[in-house]
Write a protein that holds these residues in place. Sequence first.
Motif, mmCIF file in Angstrom:
data_model
loop_
_atom_site.group_PDB
_atom_site.id
_atom_site.type_symbol
_atom_site.label_atom_id
_atom_site.label_comp_id
_atom_site.label_asym_id
_atom_site.label_seq_id
_atom_site.Cartn_x
_atom_site.Cartn_y
_atom_site.Cartn_z
ATOM 1 N N GLU A 201 -33.296 52.251 15.065
ATOM 2 C CA GLU A 201 -33.721 53.326 14.167
ATOM 3 C C GLU A 201 -35.219 53.352 13.939
ATOM 4 O O GLU A 201 -35.781 54.366 13.511
ATOM 5 N N PHE A 202 -35.911 52.243 14.235
ATOM 6 C CA PHE A 202 -37.372 52.242 14.096
ATOM 7 C C PHE A 202 -38.037 53.196 15.090
ATOM 8 O O PHE A 202 -39.198 53.578 14.914
ATOM 9 N N ALA A 203 -37.323 53.550 16.176
ATOM 10 C CA ALA A 203 -37.901 54.487 17.139
ATOM 11 C C ALA A 203 -38.114 55.861 16.513
ATOM 12 O O ALA A 203 -39.071 56.576 16.843
ATOM 13 N N GLU A 204 -37.202 56.259 15.598
ATOM 14 C CA GLU A 204 -37.309 57.557 14.933
ATOM 15 C C GLU A 204 -38.068 57.466 13.610
ATOM 16 O O GLU A 204 -38.763 58.392 13.223
ATOM 17 N N GLN A 205 -37.917 56.342 12.950
ATOM 18 C CA GLN A 205 -38.568 56.167 11.650
ATOM 19 C C GLN A 205 -39.207 54.778 11.605
ATOM 20 O O GLN A 205 -38.609 53.825 11.119
ATOM 21 N N PRO A 206 -40.443 54.662 12.106
ATOM 22 C CA PRO A 206 -41.089 53.351 12.176
ATOM 23 C C PRO A 206 -41.289 52.740 10.789
ATOM 24 O O PRO A 206 -41.364 53.448 9.781
ATOM 25 N N ALA A 207 -41.361 51.421 10.760
ATOM 26 C CA ALA A 207 -41.686 50.727 9.521
ATOM 27 C C ALA A 207 -43.068 51.164 9.047
ATOM 28 O O ALA A 207 -43.955 51.454 9.858
ATOM 29 N N THR A 208 -43.258 51.178 7.750
ATOM 30 C CA THR A 208 -44.528 51.580 7.162
ATOM 31 C C THR A 208 -45.481 50.387 7.117
ATOM 32 O O THR A 208 -45.105 49.314 6.633
ATOM 33 N N ALA A 209 -46.688 50.566 7.613
ATOM 34 C CA ALA A 209 -47.694 49.505 7.545
ATOM 35 C C ALA A 209 -48.085 49.273 6.089
ATOM 36 O O ALA A 209 -48.392 50.219 5.367
ATOM 37 N N ARG A 210 -48.062 48.025 5.655
ATOM 38 C CA ARG A 210 -48.367 47.711 4.261
ATOM 39 C C ARG A 210 -48.626 46.228 4.112
ATOM 40 O O ARG A 210 -48.231 45.422 4.960
ATOM 41 N N THR A 211 -49.288 45.867 3.017
ATOM 42 C CA THR A 211 -49.481 44.470 2.677
ATOM 43 C C THR A 211 -48.349 44.015 1.771
ATOM 44 O O THR A 211 -47.759 44.808 1.026
ATOM 45 N N LEU A 212 -48.049 42.730 1.833
ATOM 46 C CA LEU A 212 -47.047 42.103 0.978
ATOM 47 C C LEU A 212 -47.738 40.953 0.263
ATOM 48 O O LEU A 212 -47.934 39.883 0.842
#
Length: 252
Positions: A201-212
């Motif tokens: 599913e990441f192909a259609e909706q990639p993870a959001t770049a962010r800091t943790l």
Amino acid sequence: MSGVFATARIRASADGRGGTSLPVLESDGPLALRRTRAVGDEARVLLVGAMSGPLGGDRFAVEADVGGGARLRVGSAAATIALPGQTKDEARYDVRLTVADGGELHWLPEQLISAGGSDLSVSTRVDLGADARLVLREEQVLGRVGEEPGRLTSRLVVKVAGRAVLDQELACGPGAPGGWDGPAVLAGHRAVGQLVVVRPEFAEQPATARTLGEQACVMPLAGPAALVTALAPDGLRLRRVLDEALADLGIR
């Protein structure tokens, strides 16, 4: 060249009844594989070190092959400690993981500790089908308490449907290229870890770049995958950060 040579092998297959079987569970020398209780349709295996090491000159390898429709979770019973041996030869630890379309692998070993005087090269290569799923964790601790680290070189390559989504290498400790402990790399921290998560599913909706927090971040990769990278003063705090990252990505 002296040292111990050992290769452990795992093969997981769908059993045709909604579960996962383990037709191959082959231990070798210091690499002992133990089947543990399955959870739902997921088979579980624990890697148990039967002796110290890897030591200088040792060549260890672990291979896991997950078939279509199979689900496998692999952990380890304790941390792996790279130690100096009687020879000055480099030790090697190679991990080869293959997951077919529709298969799923959670590769979650305990931490690798680079003890003073050791010299270890780790290589992890993962080949995934287009619809395969992966959660892979790597954690490396540089030196035991109050100890300078040994030399540690680690390379991680992940391919999805034959295309590389990640290919990176990190070298730390004595003899490593200058700057490994500087602000551009570890910035004085002694524990470094990462998670690689592959989901179709990441192909259609990639993870959001962010800091943790202050020392971790999530980055989408060029494919159906995401990378979490984290630094910490020690292994305990590193694990906490990575556990929080898994929860943030909705993975149990």
